[in-house]
Design a protein around this motif. Structure first.
Motif, mmCIF file in Angstrom:
data_model
loop_
_atom_site.group_PDB
_atom_site.id
_atom_site.type_symbol
_atom_site.label_atom_id
_atom_site.label_comp_id
_atom_site.label_asym_id
_atom_site.label_seq_id
_atom_site.Cartn_x
_atom_site.Cartn_y
_atom_site.Cartn_z
ATOM 1 N N GLY A 308 38.537 45.152 37.196
ATOM 2 C CA GLY A 308 38.562 43.830 37.868
ATOM 3 C C GLY A 308 37.813 43.107 37.753
ATOM 4 O O GLY A 308 38.383 42.142 38.242
ATOM 5 N N ASN A 309 37.045 43.283 36.306
ATOM 6 C CA ASN A 309 37.170 42.043 35.684
ATOM 7 C C ASN A 309 38.482 41.195 35.341
ATOM 8 O O ASN A 309 38.069 40.320 34.761
ATOM 9 N N LEU A 310 39.246 41.742 34.727
ATOM 10 C CA LEU A 310 40.415 41.045 34.227
ATOM 11 C C LEU A 310 40.718 40.565 35.479
ATOM 12 O O LEU A 310 41.716 39.295 35.202
ATOM 13 N N LEU A 311 40.911 40.981 36.810
ATOM 14 C CA LEU A 311 41.224 40.546 37.970
ATOM 15 C C LEU A 311 40.554 39.639 38.332
ATOM 16 O O LEU A 311 41.019 38.562 38.857
ATOM 17 N N ALA A 312 39.093 39.299 38.280
ATOM 18 C CA ALA A 312 38.631 38.081 38.096
ATOM 19 C C ALA A 312 38.970 36.714 37.180
ATOM 20 O O ALA A 312 39.232 35.573 37.871
ATOM 21 N N ASP A 313 39.352 37.158 35.995
ATOM 22 C CA ASP A 313 39.862 36.572 35.219
ATOM 23 C C ASP A 313 40.969 36.059 35.187
ATOM 24 O O ASP A 313 41.056 34.634 35.321
#
Lengths: 326, 395
Positions: A308-313
């Protein structure tokens, strides 16, 4: 762009290792003995034999070695076997994930469909009656324990008036006999979903509305919005084309972090609604000291969070080129 | 600095008294109606939680240390022991489990009538035990149990009662007054919230402060660490850590909750504090402290931290609301504060029983409402403080 994504993915590795180590340590401290819970209560296997089994499974080795071998198995996709469900852990997880996903997907879609227009409208007429109403609403939404709200709804709609089913995902008789048609199945599952989806989407709505509102307000005060207005553009165009697009940026980041949080928070609701989701698998594993199941579930939540964090970034990087340079 | 200002203003323009930042904040806070409502509500709840349990009889207080089941099992086992009956471990265990089960469901009559004690011990043994009494064994056991329970503050014959004049919120499964438990449980929930917020804020401030002040490799390391902690799935991990700490005795489980909430929720504040200190560090007044040769400790605590205090206070307030919700969630799953100690969360846990859920609403709705009222007022207070303490806001 590729370089940016590659860099972010490389940065994930230490995070994932740290999380897996933490999971391993926590689960290692859980009460219960793997061999004993495997054999079951009252088994007449002698302690010597138990020790042999332990050695055979490598449970007598030191923690770092056990961690490394576990990590190796996880990476190659071998999640072990569950004692409670007597099946491969990977099968169980994939079996239950979809039920959780169903719940969270619909809740998120509903929450977004309401939160975005409401947030924009609140921002445009800041401190108006509409905005104030939703301010109070989100305050209540954030302050209400979701599981308690769910209990209240079940009490009113299922226990008192019996309009909706109390819990579960399917009517058990229908599920056992088989549904007459796909449509009947959709309707049955759908009616079981109404209450949990309502609670989940209301609780997300409270937060998402605030985020949208605040990020639109921030954008509206920017110079280019004034420019757009002074060019004589219609207010609608200014808000939806110029303001909202830019306000979407912080919203994307929030979503990347929101989805894993939604899955995590749903554990409580899955308990209340006895929804056969991944959260109940985790709790059942904990209660029955089914350690391989617990570890695998935690790994799932951890990976979800990190992704999720990666996707956000990444989506932030796509939407805002300035991020990539940094 | 304020002294110099005071001198100047009193000599030149006596009418204009400069207000200190705290005075300004207080004045702004007073004007903020919403914050006042929140603050008053929170104060009332704190007062209620402190005062109301004191009104109740001292007897009830003892029920906080013992379950009815434990109380009975131990007393009955003691009396068996006194009568000279040999008690082996296995018997003790069965006895304990059975009694606990029976008491929870308060099926005394059924229990005695069906003479389930037969399974545990032969009728002969029991008869022998209570020999010399004219009345039936069941009644003796029953009376012994009730007398002993009353001594421990339980009135089992008075269980599951709806609200009445004596018990404003009714009684629970073990005959205890729900209102007492509600406010006593409030103490526990609030203490958990307060301690968790303190732990979170201390960790966040220290990590953020050190990171921002020293910078360099330490900063990079600490922030990377904060990022990792932030990527831990919060609720699943809290559940698992609580489960791994089951060995903690029940009266200390509230510290487990504090620990679990505290160690996982500090990174947010740490980042904010770091960012603030990073920018403050470059300002002139910090250069001045450097020239004056003031020690690191004093620079951090006297000159930097007061500037970020507003953020810390606000985050502590909001964090407390969050912690109360988390405690409720964990205890609802049976992994938080453990009974007999009440907390709002483990009181709602009773709703897992379908009879309680459908018919004994007074047992589980009040704690839920209290959680909501508390968290709403804490959040209002936090928002109000944020507005009042924000130095950038136009005065």
């Amino acid at each position: 762009m590729l370089k940016f994504i590659g860099k972010r993915i490389l940065q994930l590795i230490p995070t994932l290792i740290a999380i897996s180590l933490l999971i391993f340590i926590v689960v290692d401290f859980m009460p219960g003995d793997y061999v004993q819970s495997y054999l079951g209560l009252g088994s007449d296997v002698t302690p010597e034999r138990q020790q042999e089994i332990r050695e055979l499974l490598g449970l007598d080795r030191s923690m770092p070695i056990r961690y490394l071998s576990w990590l190796g198995r996880i990476v190659t996709g071998d999640l072990g076997r569950s004692l409670v469900y007597s099946d491969e852990v990977s099968n169980i997880i994939f079996g239950f994930i979809w039920n959780s996903f169903l719940l969270n997907f619909f809740s998120l879609i509903i929450a977004l469909c309401i939160a975005i227009p409401v947030g924009i409208k609140s921002a445009v007429k800041k401190y108006g009656p509409f905005d104030n109403f939703f301010t109070v609403f989100s305050l209540l939404g954030v302050s209400m324990p979701t599981f308690f709200f769910a209990l209240l709804l079940i009490f009113v709609f299922a226990a008192r008036f019996e309009w909706l089913p109390m819990s579960g995902m399917q009517t058990s008789i229908m599920a056992i006999r088989g549904y007459p048609s796909l449509w009947a199945q959709i309707r049955d599952v759908g009616s079981h979903m109404i209450l949990p989806v309502t609670v989940l989407s209301l609780s997300s709505l409270a937060t998402l509305t605030r985020y949208t509102r605040n990020s639109v307000i921030e954008v509206i005060n920017q110079d280019y919005i004034r420019t757009a207005r002074s060019k004589g553009l219609k207010e609608k165009v200014v808000i939806y084309k110029h303001a909202f697009r830019n306000a979407l940026l912080p919203l994307i980041t929030i979503l990347g972090m929101w989805i894993p949080a939604l899955f995590g928070g749903a554990i409580l609701l899955e308990t209340v609604f006895i929804w056969p989701g991944i959260g109940r698998v985790l709790l059942r594993g904990i209660r029955n000291q089914d350690l391989s199941l617990v570890m695998a579930t935690l790994v799932f939540y951890g990976v979800l969070r990190v992704l999720g964090n990666l996707l956000a970034d990444i989506s932030y990087g796509i939407a805002d080129p300035r991020v990539r340079v940094k | 600095m304020s002294e110099i200002k005071n001198d100047q203003t009193t000599t030149t323009t006596p009418r204009l008294k400069p207000e200190g930042p705290w005075k300004i904040a207080w004045n702004r806070f007073k004007k903020n109606k919403v914050a006042l409502v929140g603050g008053t509500g929170f104060l009332l709840i704190v007062l209620g939680v402190i005062v109301i349990p004191m009104i109740f009889s001292f007897n009830l207080w003892r029920t906080m240390e013992l379950d009815a089941g434990t109380a009975i099992s131990s007393t009955v086992l003691d009396s068996l022991d006194e009568k000279g009956v040999e008690i082996d471990e296995e018997f003790e265990e069965t006895f304990f489990n059975r009694f606990d089960e029976v008491v929870r469901q308060s099926h005394f009559e059924d229990f005695i009538e069906q003479n389930e004690l037969d399974d545990l011990y032969t009728q002969e043994d029991i008869n022998q035990l209570f020999a010399g009494e004219a009345v039936g064994t069941g009644r003796i056991i029953r009376e012994t149990i009730f007398v002993n329970l009353r001594a421990h503050g339980f009135e089992l014959e008075n269980s599951d009662q709806p609200p009445s004049r004596e018990n404003w919120l009714g009684t629970d499964r073990q005959g205890r007054d729900v209102m007492f438990r509600l406010f006593y449980g409030g103490r526990i929930s609030l203490i958990v919230g307060l301690l968790s917020a303190t732990l979170t804020v201390s960790l966040g401030t220290v990590v953020g402060g050190v990171s921002g002040y020293y910078g360099g490799k330490l900063d990079a390391f600490l922030m990377r660490f904060a990022e990792i902690v932030q990527s831990i799935p919060l609720l699943p991990m809290m559940i698992s850590i609580s489960a791994a700490m089951r060995w903690v005795p029940s009266e200390r489980t509230l510290l487990v909750v504090v620990f679990v909430v505290g160690i996982l929720s500090w990174p947010g504040l740490a980042r904010v504090v770091r960012g603030q200190i990073l920018s403050l560090r470059e300002q002139e007044f910090m250069q001045a402290t450097e020239i004056l040769g003031i020690s690191d400790v004093s620079r951090i605590f006297r000159h930097l931290l007061p500037n970020v205090l507003a953020y810390i206070i606000v985050s502590a307030t909001l964090g407390m609301g969050g912690a109360i919700l988390l405690e409720a969630g964990l205890s609802f799953l049976g992994l938080g504060v453990q009974p007999p100690m009440p907390s709002w969360g483990n009181m709602i846990y009773l709703a897992n029983n379908s009879t309680v859920f459908r018919e004994y609403l007074w047992m589980w709705i009040p704690p839920g409402v209290m959680i909501m009222l508390t968290v709403v007022s804490v959040n209002l207070l936090g928002e109000g403080l944020r507005d009042a303490l924000d130095p950038k806001e136009i005065r």
